[in-house]
Design an enzyme around this catalytic site. Structure first.
Site, PDB file in Angstrom:
ATOM      1  N   ARG A 210      -6.510 -26.057  -4.311  1.00 22.83           N
ATOM      2  CA  ARG A 210      -5.440 -25.718  -5.251  1.00 22.83           C
ATOM      3  C   ARG A 210      -5.667 -26.375  -6.617  1.00 22.83           C
ATOM      4  O   ARG A 210      -6.383 -27.350  -6.734  1.00 22.83           O
ATOM      5  CB  ARG A 210      -4.085 -26.119  -4.677  1.00 22.83           C
ATOM      6  N   LYS A 355       1.185 -21.853  -0.826  1.00 24.79           N
ATOM      7  CA  LYS A 355       1.964 -22.971  -1.317  1.00 24.79           C
ATOM      8  C   LYS A 355       2.899 -22.579  -2.467  1.00 24.79           C
ATOM      9  O   LYS A 355       3.911 -23.236  -2.691  1.00 24.79           O
ATOM     10  CB  LYS A 355       1.037 -24.128  -1.735  1.00 24.79           C
ATOM     11  N   HIS A 374       7.398 -30.301   4.261  1.00 30.24           N
ATOM     12  CA  HIS A 374       5.942 -30.162   4.429  1.00 30.24           C
ATOM     13  C   HIS A 374       5.572 -30.876   5.721  1.00 30.24           C
ATOM     14  O   HIS A 374       5.178 -32.039   5.721  1.00 30.24           O
ATOM     15  CB  HIS A 374       5.210 -30.778   3.227  1.00 30.24           C
ATOM     16  N   SER A 392      -2.157 -33.674   2.720  1.00 31.15           N
ATOM     17  CA  SER A 392      -3.293 -32.877   3.161  1.00 31.15           C
ATOM     18  C   SER A 392      -4.322 -33.736   3.899  1.00 31.15           C
ATOM     19  O   SER A 392      -4.687 -34.813   3.440  1.00 31.15           O
ATOM     20  CB  SER A 392      -3.928 -32.239   1.927  1.00 31.15           C
ATOM     21  N   LYS A 396      -1.397 -33.043  10.334  1.00 32.87           N
ATOM     22  CA  LYS A 396      -0.252 -32.197  10.725  1.00 32.87           C
ATOM     23  C   LYS A 396      -0.700 -31.077  11.670  1.00 32.87           C
ATOM     24  O   LYS A 396      -0.116 -30.877  12.729  1.00 32.87           O
ATOM     25  CB  LYS A 396       0.412 -31.568   9.485  1.00 32.87           C
ATOM     26  N   THR A 397      -1.748 -30.354  11.250  1.00 34.98           N
ATOM     27  CA  THR A 397      -2.205 -29.229  12.070  1.00 34.98           C
ATOM     28  C   THR A 397      -2.845 -29.730  13.362  1.00 34.98           C
ATOM     29  O   THR A 397      -2.527 -29.256  14.458  1.00 34.98           O
ATOM     30  CB  THR A 397      -3.201 -28.363  11.277  1.00 34.98           C
ATOM     31  N   ASP A 411       2.745 -26.466   9.245  1.00 32.34           N
ATOM     32  CA  ASP A 411       2.741 -26.936   7.853  1.00 32.34           C
ATOM     33  C   ASP A 411       4.052 -26.836   7.072  1.00 32.34           C
ATOM     34  O   ASP A 411       4.293 -27.653   6.203  1.00 32.34           O
ATOM     35  CB  ASP A 411       1.645 -26.172   7.090  1.00 32.34           C
ATOM     36  N   ARG A 476     -11.613 -23.926   5.594  1.00 35.61           N
ATOM     37  CA  ARG A 476     -10.333 -23.650   6.252  1.00 35.61           C
ATOM     38  C   ARG A 476     -10.385 -22.418   7.142  1.00 35.61           C
ATOM     39  O   ARG A 476     -11.155 -21.495   6.903  1.00 35.61           O
ATOM     40  CB  ARG A 476      -9.254 -23.380   5.190  1.00 35.61           C
TER      41      ARG A 476
HETATM   42  N1  LIG Z   1      -7.204 -40.025  14.375  1.00 30.82           N
HETATM   43  C1  LIG Z   1      -7.075 -38.829  13.829  1.00 30.82           C
HETATM   44  N2  LIG Z   1      -5.864 -38.222  13.787  1.00 30.82           N
HETATM   45  C2  LIG Z   1      -5.712 -37.007  13.208  1.00 30.82           C
HETATM   46  N3  LIG Z   1      -6.720 -36.308  12.649  1.00 30.82           N
HETATM   47  C3  LIG Z   1      -7.957 -36.853  12.679  1.00 30.82           C
HETATM   48  C4  LIG Z   1      -8.186 -38.122  13.261  1.00 30.82           C
HETATM   49  N4  LIG Z   1      -9.500 -38.408  13.144  1.00 30.82           N
HETATM   50  C5  LIG Z   1     -10.061 -37.367  12.515  1.00 30.82           C
HETATM   51  N5  LIG Z   1      -9.160 -36.410  12.224  1.00 30.82           N
HETATM   52  C6  LIG Z   1      -9.448 -35.151  11.485  1.00 30.82           C
HETATM   53  O1  LIG Z   1      -8.643 -35.135  10.309  1.00 30.82           O
HETATM   54  C7  LIG Z   1      -8.308 -33.816   9.945  1.00 30.82           C
HETATM   55  C8  LIG Z   1      -6.797 -33.628   9.856  1.00 30.82           C
HETATM   56  O2  LIG Z   1      -6.567 -32.391   9.205  1.00 30.82           O
HETATM   57  P1  LIG Z   1      -5.329 -31.420   9.405  1.00 30.82           P
HETATM   58  O3  LIG Z   1      -5.804 -30.020   9.270  1.00 30.82           O
HETATM   59  O4  LIG Z   1      -4.579 -31.747  10.633  1.00 30.82           O
HETATM   60  O5  LIG Z   1      -4.526 -31.790   8.088  1.00 30.82           O
HETATM   61  P2  LIG Z   1      -3.076 -31.374   7.631  1.00 30.82           P
HETATM   62  O6  LIG Z   1      -2.216 -32.568   7.639  1.00 30.82           O
HETATM   63  O7  LIG Z   1      -2.641 -30.227   8.441  1.00 30.82           O
HETATM   64  O8  LIG Z   1      -3.344 -30.967   6.101  1.00 30.82           O
HETATM   65  P3  LIG Z   1      -2.955 -29.690   5.199  1.00 30.82           P
HETATM   66  O9  LIG Z   1      -1.540 -29.844   4.785  1.00 30.82           O
HETATM   67  O10 LIG Z   1      -3.899 -29.771   4.074  1.00 30.82           O
HETATM   68  O11 LIG Z   1      -3.176 -28.477   6.031  1.00 30.82           O
HETATM   69  C9  LIG Z   1      -8.907 -32.911  10.989  1.00 30.82           C
HETATM   70  O12 LIG Z   1     -10.129 -32.439  10.506  1.00 30.82           O
HETATM   71  C10 LIG Z   1      -9.096 -33.858  12.184  1.00 30.82           C
HETATM   72  O13 LIG Z   1     -10.143 -33.468  13.024  1.00 30.82           O
HETATM   73  O1  LIG Z   2      -2.258 -25.708   0.464  1.00 33.60           O
HETATM   74  C1  LIG Z   2      -3.420 -25.972   0.763  1.00 33.60           C
HETATM   75  O2  LIG Z   2      -4.418 -25.662   0.091  1.00 33.60           O
HETATM   76  C2  LIG Z   2      -3.698 -26.702   2.024  1.00 33.60           C
HETATM   77  C3  LIG Z   2      -2.540 -27.447   2.480  1.00 33.60           C
HETATM   78  O3  LIG Z   2      -1.917 -27.103   3.453  1.00 33.60           O
HETATM   79  C4  LIG Z   2      -2.129 -28.600   1.680  1.00 33.60           C
HETATM   80  O4  LIG Z   2      -2.851 -28.981   0.752  1.00 33.60           O
HETATM   81  O5  LIG Z   2      -1.063 -29.150   1.986  1.00 33.60           O
HETATM   82 CA   LIG Z   3      -2.738 -27.973   7.963  1.00 34.13          CA
HETATM   83 MN   LIG Z   4      -0.179 -28.345   3.844  1.00 34.11          MN
END
Ligand SMILES: Nc1ncnc2c1ncn2[C@@H]1O[C@H](COP(=O)(O)OP(=O)(O)OP(=O)(O)O)[C@@H](O)[C@H]1O
Ligand SMILES: O=C([O-])CC(=O)C(=O)O
Ligand SMILES: [Ca+2]
Ligand SMILES: [Mn+2]
Length: 692
Positions: A210, A355, A374, A392, A396-397, A411, A476
């Site tokens: 972004r 977003k 979020h 990010s 979360k995911t 998310d 992604r």
């Molecule tokens: N201990 C841990 N706990 C959680 N995630 C971990 C850990 N160690 C490594 N990771 C890695 O960290 C990343 C967490 O990314 P995730 O997609 O869950 O982010 P998000 O919070 O959903 O972000 P976004 O809002 O950008 O989507 C994953 O690639 C996961 O494999």
């Molecule tokens: O919006 C995006 O590009 C990915 C995401 O979920 C974040 O950054 O929170």
């Molecule tokens: Ca995510």
């Molecule tokens: Mn997000």
């Protein structure tokens, strides 16, 4: 099967094949149909009937098609015909007040009129002329309006050379299916490929993330009063006129194309607060991304769609005009709340649409006393709901996708008096270093229909290499939520029991888990801390602290204290417990320590869900004053207190104080804001921060 040897045509072909084999170019067929030259016996028949000298077409049923075109037309049947629908818009409302039934043709006409209105220039009086269907597909001339070929204005003559905007038609590809979008992408968009697991690999172009510094919001009398402006706010102001200049630029660009994609979909699984969105875009990639990420209407819901509540014009391939007032780069993502529109110029990163709509919800929902968040969200078999907040890349995911629990969403959520609801219809998972063993559900979701952005694959096998960061670190996957086997459909649940704040602390001083008081939860929610290391930049060794209010400052519209006050009220009312989970480093900062094993974080989260962690015994840490458990099943006890894991005690204490100082400095921006009715909660929240 025609196996009779005497067939002259067959003999002829057989000879050719054999010759090819002799040239060394082709051997399989000749061996399979050996004539004996290489030792295998020829198939013999004892039927000497004269008729067998002619090679028959052996199909029992007569051929239905006389030409190849006819044969192709047999292959595709028309989609299930829609039943006549009721519409309050129809002119013939019956005298008794009941709705008139309109024909399929009339419904199609209304739909195209609505799309034509979306695409209209605000200054020119006529046009655009909108027509449904792919310009590359020959139109039926039987006068039958099919969903894929129906003209809004007069019947056009199709001439690819006509580009004059007053003469040309805008072809609309409306709510195409994933299969149709795959075909469009693979045929027309460079960098689109089908991977070995069936996903659609795409490239988002120059931007692979972004562009928060190019996100603008129209400041008018209302938004000046209502929104968060100034230092720390994600809302960069622009005026109405400039918005219209950019809107016109986007609309003209879109109308100049051969075709545009239109998606009509929903946001929010809470039926009372569902929002209708229309996305007009130039790429099949964008259309499939939104198909996956927004809620997909049923065909009946689509027939009743009517006018959207909000429209996105995604002209991302086309830059904004740098001479336009306010523009500071070639990219601009512009939101106009009064017009209920958003314009994207100069970035093809699809996350801007996702977003951008989230920002809209952060404005609309609080107006209805609904908290937008979020966060990820899942639910146990007993109906216990957990929210996962975090910036990010904090998990979360990853952590909300849990084989033992129902996934509500990964998310974006709403928390209303009815409970929680997902805003979206899909998930958007980071895929860097993705492995089948550690994240099986996400791995298995990457199949036909899933959009894979900016990943690298083997040119021949189309096997994806998730370790490869050649295009970007931010690779992604966007897939419909039902691709996760235990998704909770509809994506709603009761009030949350646990509020889990995720921080990826690359300084390595926050404990793997701490139990928070309500005031501490609010303090950390407003701070919105994480520290990551810029993985792609050369020479970046120091973790970089980020503070992003409400764990999503880039998307909030109102002052963070408004969301914080709502969260405090809801947590109190429903008795939710707050937790801080460090998914980052342990045993030292980035460089000397290691990232906490995902398996350990999962055991910690399990103990929160099951309620056993609430019953554990706790000690308190210095500086941050966090309550940390002494034991968790499946997690080595020595890692629970970060002090035990560092070999250099002085380095640990210095780093802890350094992080504490960064927290204090960040919070200075909020000390003058009141949270809730009186100052009591505000004072308590301030006292819940680091003390030293
Ligand atoms: N201990 C841990 N706990 C959680 N995630 C971990 C850990 N160690 C490594 N990771 C890695 O960290 C990343 C967490 O990314 P995730 O997609 O869950 O982010 P998000 O919070 O959903 O972000 P976004 O809002 O950008 O989507 C994953 O690639 C996961 O494999
Ligand atoms: O919006 C995006 O590009 C990915 C995401 O979920 C974040 O950054 O929170
Ligand atoms: Ca995510
Ligand atoms: Mn997000």
């Amino acid at each position: 099967m025609c196996v009779h040897v005497p067939c002259p045509v067959y003999r002829e072909r057989e000879r050719e094949t054999e010759e090819m084999a002799e040239n060394g170019e082709f051997s399989f067929t000749s061996r399979a149909r050996s004539t004996g030259r290489n030792g295998l016996p020829r198939i013999q028949t004892n039927n000497n009937n004269k008729e067998t000298l002619v090679c028959h077409d052996d199909s029992a049923t007569p051929i239905k098609a006389k030409t190849i075109d006819e044969l192709h037309s047999l292959q595709k049947k028309r989609s299930t015909p829609s039943t006549p629908i009721k519409s309050p818009l129809a002119t013939g409302t019956a005298a008794d007040g009941s709705f008139a039934v309109i024909s399929e043709e009339e419904r199609q006409r209304q739909q195209l009129q609505s799309i034509s209105a979306s695409l209209a220039s605000l200054t020119r009086e006529r046009g655009p002329k909108v027509v449904k269907g792919d310009p590359a597909t020959p139109r039926k001339v039987d006068g039958q309006p099919s969903t894929h070929s129906f003209h809004y204005t007069s019947t056009p003559t199709f001439d690819d050379n006509i580009s004059d905007s007053a003469l040309k038609f805008t072809h609309v590809l409306y709510n195409l299916s994933p299969a149709e979008l795959y075909e469009q992408a693979v045929k027309y968009e460079k960098g689109s490929f089908i991977t070995s697991s069936g996903a659609l690999a795409t490239l988002s172009g120059a931007k692979t993330g972004r562009s928060p510094r190019d996100k603008r919001v129209v400041k008018d009398e209302t938004t000046e009063r209502e929104l968060w402006w100034g230092k720390g706010s994600p809302n960069i102001e622009m005026d109405e006129h400039t918005f219209l200049v950019n809107r016109e630029r986007a609309v003209d660009y879109l109308n100049s194309l051969d075709k545009v994609f239109v998606n009509d979909q929903f946001l929010n699984w809470d039926p009372e607060h569902r929002i209708k969105v229309r996305i007009v875009s130039a790429r099949a990639y964008h259309s499939l991304f939104m198909h996956n990420m927004c809620i997909r209407p049923t065909s009946e819901e689509l027939e009743d769609f009517g006018t959207p509540d909000f429209t996105i014009y995604n002209a991302g391939q086309f830059p904004c005009n740098r001479y336009t007032h306010y523009m500071t780069s070639s990219t601009s993502i512009d939101i106009n709340l009064a017009r209920k529109e958003m314009v994207i110029l100069g970035t093809q990163y699809a996350g801007e649409m996702k977003k951008g709509l989230f920002s809209l919800m952060h404005y609309l929902m609080p107006k209805r006393q609904i908290l937008s968040l979020h966060s990820g969200c899942n639910m146990g078999k007993d109906g216990d709901v957990a929210l996962f907040f975090g910036l990010s890349g904090t998990g979360k995911t990853t952590l909300s996708t849990d084989h033992n629990r129902y996934l509500i969403g990964d998310d974006e959520h709403c928390w209303s008096d009815n409970g929680v609801s997902n805003i979206e219809g899909g998930c958007y998972a980071k895929c860097i270093d993705l492995s089948r063993e550690k994240e099986p559900d996400i791995w298995n979701a990457i199949k036909f229909g899933t959009v894979l952005e900016n990943i690298v694959f083997d040119e021949h096998t189309r096997e994806v290499d998730y370790l490869d960061k050649s295009v970007t670190e931010n690779t992604r996957a966007a897939y419909p939520i039902e691709y996760i086997p235990n998704a909770k459909i509809p994506c709603v649940g009761p009030h949350p029991k646990n509020i889990i704040l995720l921080a990826c602390d690359a300084f390595g001083v926050l404990p793997p888990v701490s139990k928070l008081s309500l005031e501490q939860t609010m303090y950390h929610f407003i701070s919105g801390y994480t520290a990551l290391v810029a993985g792609t930049e050369e020479g970046v060794k120091e973790p970089r602290a980020t503070f992003s209010a409400c764990f999503g400052a880039a998307f909030i519209m109102l002052n963070p204290t408004k969301y914080a006050a709502m969260l405090a009220e809801k947590m109190q009312k429903h008795g939710a417990t707050g937790w801080l989970v460090n998914t980052g480093w342990s045993g030292g900062s980035y460089g000397s320590g290691n990232r906490i094993k995902l398996a350990f974080t999962r055991r910690i989260i399990d103990a929160i869900h099951s309620g056993t962690l609430l019953e554990a015994s706790y000690t308190k840490t210095p500086v941050f004053g966090l309550e940390i458990p002494t034991e968790i099943e499946g997690v080595p006890s020595e890692i629970l207190d970060p002090e035990n894991t560092w070999s250099d005690m002085k380095a640990y204490k210095d780093t802890l104080l350094k992080l504490g100082t960064l927290f204090k400095k960040n919070f200075e921006g909020f000390v003058n804001h009141k949270i809730g009715e009186d100052n009591k909660l505000t004072d308590e929240i301030l006292a819940a921060g680091p003390l030293f």
